[in-house]
Design an enzyme around this catalytic site. Structure first.
Site, PDB file in Angstrom:
ATOM      1  N   ASN A 254      14.029   2.074  12.368  1.00  0.00           N
ATOM      2  CA  ASN A 254      12.941   2.872  11.826  1.00  0.00           C
ATOM      3  C   ASN A 254      11.785   2.675  12.799  1.00  0.00           C
ATOM      4  O   ASN A 254      11.065   1.676  12.729  1.00  0.00           O
ATOM      5  CB  ASN A 254      12.543   2.409  10.419  1.00  0.00           C
ATOM      6  CG  ASN A 254      11.453   3.289   9.836  1.00  0.00           C
ATOM      7  OD1 ASN A 254      10.779   4.024  10.560  1.00  0.00           O
ATOM      8  ND2 ASN A 254      11.272   3.227   8.524  1.00  0.00           N
TER       9      ASN A 254
ATOM     10  N   GLU B   3      18.651   6.606  13.492  1.00  0.00           N
ATOM     11  CA  GLU B   3      17.211   6.624  13.200  1.00  0.00           C
ATOM     12  C   GLU B   3      17.026   6.776  11.696  1.00  0.00           C
ATOM     13  O   GLU B   3      17.646   7.637  11.063  1.00  0.00           O
ATOM     14  CB  GLU B   3      16.545   7.800  13.924  1.00  0.00           C
ATOM     15  CG  GLU B   3      15.058   7.886  13.630  1.00  0.00           C
ATOM     16  CD  GLU B   3      14.380   8.986  14.422  1.00  0.00           C
ATOM     17  OE1 GLU B   3      14.591   9.065  15.649  1.00  0.00           O
ATOM     18  OE2 GLU B   3      13.648   9.786  13.800  1.00  0.00           O
TER      19      GLU B   3
ATOM     20  N   ARG C  38       0.841  -1.210   0.000  1.00  0.00           N
ATOM     21  CA  ARG C  38       0.000   0.000   0.000  1.00  0.00           C
ATOM     22  C   ARG C  38       0.870   1.251   0.000  1.00  0.00           C
ATOM     23  O   ARG C  38       2.048   1.189   0.322  1.00  0.00           O
ATOM     24  CB  ARG C  38      -0.879   0.047   1.258  1.00  0.00           C
ATOM     25  CG  ARG C  38      -2.080  -0.847   1.186  1.00  0.00           C
ATOM     26  CD  ARG C  38      -2.783  -0.892   2.515  1.00  0.00           C
ATOM     27  NE  ARG C  38      -2.946  -2.287   2.911  1.00  0.00           N
ATOM     28  CZ  ARG C  38      -3.315  -2.690   4.118  1.00  0.00           C
ATOM     29  NH1 ARG C  38      -3.537  -1.804   5.065  1.00  0.00           N
ATOM     30  NH2 ARG C  38      -3.462  -3.956   4.384  1.00  0.00           N
TER      31      ARG C  38
HETATM   32  O1  CA2 Z   1       8.984   7.189   6.480  1.00  0.00           O
HETATM   33  C1  CA2 Z   1       9.102   6.351   7.379  1.00  0.00           C
HETATM   34  O2  CA2 Z   1       9.934   5.435   7.346  1.00  0.00           O
HETATM   35  C2  CA2 Z   1       8.143   6.375   8.577  1.00  0.00           C
HETATM   36  O3  CA2 Z   1       8.874   5.939   9.721  1.00  0.00           O
HETATM   37  C3  CA2 Z   1       7.008   5.408   8.261  1.00  0.00           C
HETATM   38  C4  CA2 Z   1       5.910   5.397   9.326  1.00  0.00           C
HETATM   39  C5  CA2 Z   1       5.429   6.812   9.633  1.00  0.00           C
HETATM   40  O4  CA2 Z   1       4.508   6.789  10.709  1.00  0.00           O
HETATM   41  C6  CA2 Z   1       6.584   7.747   9.975  1.00  0.00           C
HETATM   42  O5  CA2 Z   1       6.059   9.052  10.171  1.00  0.00           O
HETATM   43  C7  CA2 Z   1       7.608   7.777   8.860  1.00  0.00           C
HETATM   44  C8  CA2 Z   1       4.707   4.568   8.861  1.00  0.00           C
HETATM   45  C9  CA2 Z   1       5.047   3.147   8.533  1.00  0.00           C
HETATM   46  C10 CA2 Z   1       3.851   2.488   7.917  1.00  0.00           C
HETATM   47  O6  CA2 Z   1       4.287   1.754   6.804  1.00  0.00           O
HETATM   48  C11 CA2 Z   1       3.411   1.487   5.817  1.00  0.00           C
HETATM   49  C12 CA2 Z   1       3.921   0.903   4.681  1.00  0.00           C
HETATM   50  C13 CA2 Z   1       3.118   0.632   3.622  1.00  0.00           C
HETATM   51  C14 CA2 Z   1       1.767   0.910   3.687  1.00  0.00           C
HETATM   52  C15 CA2 Z   1       1.241   1.476   4.825  1.00  0.00           C
HETATM   53  C16 CA2 Z   1       2.053   1.762   5.894  1.00  0.00           C
END
Ligand code: CA2
Length: 145
Positions: free
Chosen positions: A73, A97, A17
């Site tokens: 992460n 990080e 997604r």
């Molecule tokens: O950009 C990043 O690596 C984040 O750590 C990703 C987090 C977000 O809350 C941070 O602000 C930034 C979200 C991870 C969720 O990953 C998904 C991957 C695919 C589809 C939906 C969610």
């Protein structure tokens, strides 16, 4: 040199997604890239993902004496978790990080990181490549300190 890669909540959804934000690679792709990059620099890397804050806290707590450094992460916990921040600070292991997206281009609540102040560096916005860059940076840091 032994490195630990931690990925936080929902990162198992990578590749399924929101490709416009996170790209189309999978968590397995990111973990494999981190491992092959570590090996290229003569290090080893083990990877763990959890959606559960306490499991990430425990993994950090158990890393001392086993690993030389951590790449994390923390995903959404970046912006909420005093517990993860305290765990990183208490472990005393150099920690990087990492974020896939550039959080500063996104919602204001993502602009604050509870964990970055206790890390040696923060890297964000390079997508999958960030997993290789974080390993390279952490290996260089550990070789210099
Ligand atoms: O950009 C990043 O690596 C984040 O750590 C990703 C987090 C977000 O809350 C941070 O602000 C930034 C979200 C991870 C969720 O990953 C998904 C991957 C695919 C589809 C939906 C969610």
């Amino acid at each position: 040199m032994k490195l630990l890669l931690l990925n936080g909540p929902n990162l198992r959804l990578l590749g399924t997604r929101e490709p416009d934000i996170y790209g189309s690679f999978t968590l397995a792709d990111a973990e494999t890239l981190a491992k092959t990059t570590a090996e290229k620099f003569g290090a080893t890397l083990e990877a763990f993902q959890s959606d559960i804050e306490g499991e990430l806290v425990s993994a950090i707590g158990q890393a001392r004496g086993v690993y030389d450094g951590i790449i994390i992460n923390p995903a959404a916990y970046t912006h909420t978790s005093v517990a993860l921040r305290d765990a990183i600070a208490a472990a005393g292991l150099p920690t990087v990080e990492l974020h896939i997206s550039n959080t500063h281009k996104r919602e204001a609540f993502r602009h604050v990181s509870y964990t970055a102040p206790v890390c040696v560096a923060q890297l964000q916005g390079f997508g999958l490549t960030g997993y290789a860059l974080a390993v390279e940076g952490l290996v260089a840091y550990l070789n210099q300190h």
